[in-house]
Design a protein around this motif. Structure first.
Motif, PDB file in Angstrom:
ATOM      1  N   UNK A 175       0.922  -1.223  -0.048  1.00 30.26           N
ATOM      2  CA  UNK A 175       0.056  -0.004  -0.135  1.00 30.26           C
ATOM      3  C   UNK A 175       0.756   1.287   0.072  1.00 30.26           C
ATOM      4  N   UNK A 176       2.066   1.215   0.139  1.00 25.34           N
ATOM      5  CA  UNK A 176       2.993   2.115   0.116  1.00 25.34           C
ATOM      6  C   UNK A 176       4.049   2.292  -0.837  1.00 25.34           C
ATOM      7  N   UNK A 177       4.450   1.406  -1.323  1.00 31.94           N
ATOM      8  CA  UNK A 177       5.447   1.111  -2.396  1.00 31.94           C
ATOM      9  C   UNK A 177       4.911   0.606  -3.581  1.00 31.94           C
ATOM     10  N   UNK A 178       3.810   0.055  -3.797  1.00 33.52           N
ATOM     11  CA  UNK A 178       3.188  -0.486  -4.994  1.00 33.52           C
ATOM     12  C   UNK A 178       2.939   0.566  -6.038  1.00 33.52           C
ATOM     13  N   UNK A 190      10.570  11.423  -4.303  1.00 30.88           N
ATOM     14  CA  UNK A 190      10.219  10.150  -3.809  1.00 30.88           C
ATOM     15  C   UNK A 190       8.761   9.878  -3.678  1.00 30.88           C
ATOM     16  N   UNK A 191       7.892  10.826  -3.611  1.00 24.56           N
ATOM     17  CA  UNK A 191       6.502  10.816  -3.763  1.00 24.56           C
ATOM     18  C   UNK A 191       6.166  10.874  -5.270  1.00 24.56           C
ATOM     19  N   UNK A 192       5.416  10.256  -5.659  1.00 29.28           N
ATOM     20  CA  UNK A 192       4.827  10.381  -7.186  1.00 29.28           C
ATOM     21  C   UNK A 192       4.167  11.653  -7.384  1.00 29.28           C
ATOM     22  N   UNK A 193       4.997  12.266  -8.485  1.00 29.35           N
ATOM     23  CA  UNK A 193       4.485  13.506  -8.759  1.00 29.35           C
ATOM     24  C   UNK A 193       3.172  13.501  -9.336  1.00 29.35           C
ATOM     25  N   UNK A 194       2.569  14.652  -9.341  1.00 29.95           N
ATOM     26  CA  UNK A 194       1.443  15.013 -10.214  1.00 29.95           C
ATOM     27  C   UNK A 194       1.871  15.395 -11.547  1.00 29.95           C
ATOM     28  N   UNK A 243     -13.160   4.811  -5.734  1.00 27.44           N
ATOM     29  CA  UNK A 243     -11.769   5.253  -4.972  1.00 27.44           C
ATOM     30  C   UNK A 243     -12.106   6.439  -4.087  1.00 27.44           C
ATOM     31  N   UNK A 244     -13.112   7.084  -4.159  1.00 30.80           N
ATOM     32  CA  UNK A 244     -13.658   8.236  -3.443  1.00 30.80           C
ATOM     33  C   UNK A 244     -13.737   7.936  -1.943  1.00 30.80           C
ATOM     34  N   UNK A 245     -14.193   6.781  -1.844  1.00 34.04           N
ATOM     35  CA  UNK A 245     -14.396   6.331  -0.502  1.00 34.04           C
ATOM     36  C   UNK A 245     -12.940   5.671   0.369  1.00 34.04           C
ATOM     37  N   UNK A 246     -13.027   4.775   0.910  1.00 36.42           N
ATOM     38  CA  UNK A 246     -12.024   4.316   1.759  1.00 36.42           C
ATOM     39  C   UNK A 246     -10.511   4.447   1.216  1.00 36.42           C
ATOM     40  N   UNK A 247     -10.462   4.302  -0.122  1.00 42.83           N
ATOM     41  CA  UNK A 247      -9.213   4.218  -0.557  1.00 42.83           C
ATOM     42  C   UNK A 247      -8.388   5.527  -0.542  1.00 42.83           C
ATOM     43  N   UNK A 248      -9.278   6.453  -0.894  1.00 46.32           N
ATOM     44  CA  UNK A 248      -8.679   8.015  -0.310  1.00 46.32           C
ATOM     45  C   UNK A 248      -8.872   8.074   0.892  1.00 46.32           C
ATOM     46  N   UNK A 298      -5.751  11.380  -8.499  1.00 46.09           N
ATOM     47  CA  UNK A 298      -5.131  10.087  -8.385  1.00 46.09           C
ATOM     48  C   UNK A 298      -3.879  10.383  -7.395  1.00 46.09           C
ATOM     49  N   UNK A 299      -3.287  11.399  -7.346  1.00 48.40           N
ATOM     50  CA  UNK A 299      -2.495  11.692  -6.232  1.00 48.40           C
ATOM     51  C   UNK A 299      -2.891  11.680  -4.703  1.00 48.40           C
ATOM     52  N   UNK A 300      -3.875  12.225  -4.421  1.00 50.65           N
ATOM     53  CA  UNK A 300      -4.714  12.242  -3.317  1.00 50.65           C
ATOM     54  C   UNK A 300      -5.004  10.733  -3.024  1.00 50.65           C
ATOM     55  N   UNK A 301      -5.577   9.995  -3.981  1.00 50.11           N
ATOM     56  CA  UNK A 301      -5.812   8.673  -3.677  1.00 50.11           C
ATOM     57  C   UNK A 301      -4.721   7.928  -3.199  1.00 50.11           C
ATOM     58  N   UNK A 302      -3.574   8.120  -3.990  1.00 56.17           N
ATOM     59  CA  UNK A 302      -2.189   7.512  -3.716  1.00 56.17           C
ATOM     60  C   UNK A 302      -1.797   7.615  -2.262  1.00 56.17           C
ATOM     61  N   UNK A 303      -1.901   8.824  -1.764  1.00 58.20           N
ATOM     62  CA  UNK A 303      -1.645   9.023  -0.479  1.00 58.20           C
ATOM     63  C   UNK A 303      -2.602   8.484   0.531  1.00 58.20           C
ATOM     64  N   UNK A 304      -3.723   8.603   0.357  1.00 58.29           N
ATOM     65  CA  UNK A 304      -4.664   7.827   1.100  1.00 58.29           C
ATOM     66  C   UNK A 304      -4.675   6.603   1.383  1.00 58.29           C
ATOM     67  N   UNK A 305      -4.171   5.632   0.181  1.00 60.36           N
ATOM     68  CA  UNK A 305      -3.836   4.202   0.327  1.00 60.36           C
ATOM     69  C   UNK A 305      -2.892   3.891   1.063  1.00 60.36           C
ATOM     70  N   UNK A 306      -1.775   4.749   1.383  1.00 62.95           N
ATOM     71  CA  UNK A 306      -0.565   4.732   2.317  1.00 62.95           C
ATOM     72  C   UNK A 306      -1.052   4.271   3.464  1.00 62.95           C
ATOM     73  N   UNK A 307      -2.266   4.719   4.123  1.00 62.12           N
ATOM     74  CA  UNK A 307      -2.594   4.385   5.444  1.00 62.12           C
ATOM     75  C   UNK A 307      -3.887   3.568   5.360  1.00 62.12           C
ATOM     76  N   UNK A 308      -4.192   2.969   4.354  1.00 62.19           N
ATOM     77  CA  UNK A 308      -5.302   2.166   4.177  1.00 62.19           C
ATOM     78  C   UNK A 308      -5.593   1.135   5.431  1.00 62.19           C
ATOM     79  N   UNK A 309      -4.716   0.206   5.663  1.00 62.64           N
ATOM     80  CA  UNK A 309      -4.811  -0.931   6.457  1.00 62.64           C
ATOM     81  C   UNK A 309      -4.925  -0.367   8.002  1.00 62.64           C
ATOM     82  N   UNK A 310      -4.095   0.852   8.329  1.00 61.37           N
ATOM     83  CA  UNK A 310      -4.243   1.236   9.654  1.00 61.37           C
ATOM     84  C   UNK A 310      -5.751   2.009  10.026  1.00 61.37           C
TER      85      UNK A 310
END
Length: 430
Positions: free
Chosen positions: A13-16, A27-31, A208-213, A282-294
């Motif tokens: 969820x962080x590196x994928x 290091x963070x995926x650019x927009x 992806x609007x929901x929990x993924x973001x 897409x950038x917002x959702x990428x950042x959101x997924x980084x903490x999905x499991x938590x």
């Protein structure tokens, strides 16, 4: 992450899909806020347009930020590929688009988000498609509803609004026997709580609007393909198994194998439907997924505590949370969803419709919005909002009767949320 190693969910969820930017080392995926991309030469451009080479042409089709998100979600779901689009509803149309044609139908669960019921029962008629709604607790009824014109079976892993859980394996067995794909909306469960592909689904869709973001900032959707379905086994899916005129007779499944559906969704679906996800979203959702499991662990922990408290309250008629031992879905949930069933459920008030309205108006911490999956706790009276277009019978079948409210439990302090519900219930029953 193509080194062949097996990584855990928290790592993926962080590196994928996220490598350092080759131009700057960021290091963070650019927009990548660009419309188009410079071709190396005329031959390079021709190969891209002929699908002979993978690359970037125009951001309606592909964009590096969106591509990173697609790869990450595909990895988390265990799919061969994914395509992102502008919303969850767009994802549903994108999932059906390569499969359907005039006169074809989809067999769908009666327990779906109200907007999906409307989309399937009304809007898709304009494409010449239709839907049959069946109780997915009865696999035999699902099998009986499938006919020669059925091109997909569609359900939700954890149904919105009631939090009912689907036995995906049982429904997958039915769709497999019929030789048609099973599409599972995994928005409410997320890949952290449920992996539909492992349980037999062909395609997985997300809002992806929901929990993924997870922060209520952007809309988006995604379709993940398992890569396991044989689109050429029969003549039901000509878009994938027969020559495509727009690409000089290319047969997507023959040429692209497990990636056929994904490439078709980009090269034809996004090209012609234009349901594009913008790179900032897409950038917002990428950042959101980084903490999905938590977040999902906390959503679930809070929901279990609050649902148990509500069930004991004399002002409440019933609670639908599948994580409660009293739920008819409890044993199924333990078997199919061992990490829990998330933060979404409904409860009914003994005071009926008017009490629901008073409750919603009296809450302070809960936000009254038409959304779910936010870090904040949310509430809505589905019968007067998200399921308003449905008939009373459809509302009841979907678990959105007039005396029912839907909760999306956030990650706040559970005791504070209980206190807020307690004072609002007092106002509603006064």
């Amino acid at each position: 992450m193509t080194d062949g190693k097996e990584y855990g969910f928290d790592t993926l969820q962080i590196h994928g899909g996220a490598q350092p930017d080759p131009a700057t080392g960021a290091r963070q995926t650019p927009i990548y806020q660009t419309t188009a991309y410079v071709f190396r030469d005329a031959e390079h451009a021709a190969k891209l347009f002929n699908l002979e080479e993978v690359g970037y042409i125009y951001s309606r089709l592909t964009n590096p930020t969106v591509s990173a998100l697609q790869e990450r979600i595909a990895l988390l779901e265990g799919g061969a590929g994914a395509v992102c689009c502008s919303s969850g509803h767009a994802a549903q149309i994108m999932a059906l688009f390569p499969l359907m044609g005039p006169g074809c139908n989809v067999v769908a669960s009666t327990r779906l988000y109200g907007g999906t019921v409307t989309q399937f029962s009304q809007t898709i008629k304009r494409f010449g498609w239709s839907a049959k709604f069946v109780d997915f607790d009865d696999p035999a009824a699902v099998a009986a509803a499938i006919d020669d014109n059925t091109r997909a079976v569609f359900g939700e892993s954890v149904a919105n609004p009631g939090g009912y859980v689907t036995d995906i394996r049982a429904i997958a067995d039915v769709s497999d026997a019929a030789g048609i794909p099973l599409i599972i909306d995994n928005t409410s469960a997320t890949p952290y709580l449920c992996n539909p592909i492992k349980q037999g689904a062909t395609l997985v869709v997300h809002s992806t609007t929901k929990y993924l973001t997870g922060n209520g900032t952007v809309t988006g959707g995604c379709v993940v393909d398992s890569g396991k379905f044989d689109w050429s086994a029969n003549d039901k899916f000509p878009s994938l198994s027969q020559p495509e005129p727009a690409y000089h007779g290319l047969v997507f499944h023959e040429a692209l194998g497990p990636m056929a559906f994904t490439f078709h969704s980009i090269a034809v679906g996004l090209r012609d439907l234009g349901m594009t996800l913008n790179p900032q979203a897409a950038h917002y959702t990428l950042m959101g997924i980084e903490t999905l499991s938590l977040r999902m662990a906390r959503h679930t922990e809070n929901a279990e505590k609050i649902a148990a408290w509500l069930e004991r309250d004399p002002r409440v008629e019933y609670v639908t949370y599948a994580g409660l031992p009293s739920s008819p879905y409890y044993e199924r949930a333990k078997a199919c969803y061992p990490k829990g069933t998330g933060g979404l459920f409904t409860f009914a008030l003994k005071g009926g419709y008017d009490a629901c309205v008073k409750l919603v108006n009296s809450l302070e911490l809960f936000s009254h919005v038409a959304n779910l999956g936010d870090a904040r706790s949310l509430i809505i009276h589905s019968a007067s909002t998200t399921h308003r277009q449905l008939t009373p019978e459809q509302q009841e079948a979907a678990g959105a009767g007039p005396n029912v409210v839907r909760l999306s439990i956030g990650i706040e302090d559970a005791d504070d949320l209980i206190a807020d519900l307690d004072q609002a219930l007092a106002a509603a029953s006064a």
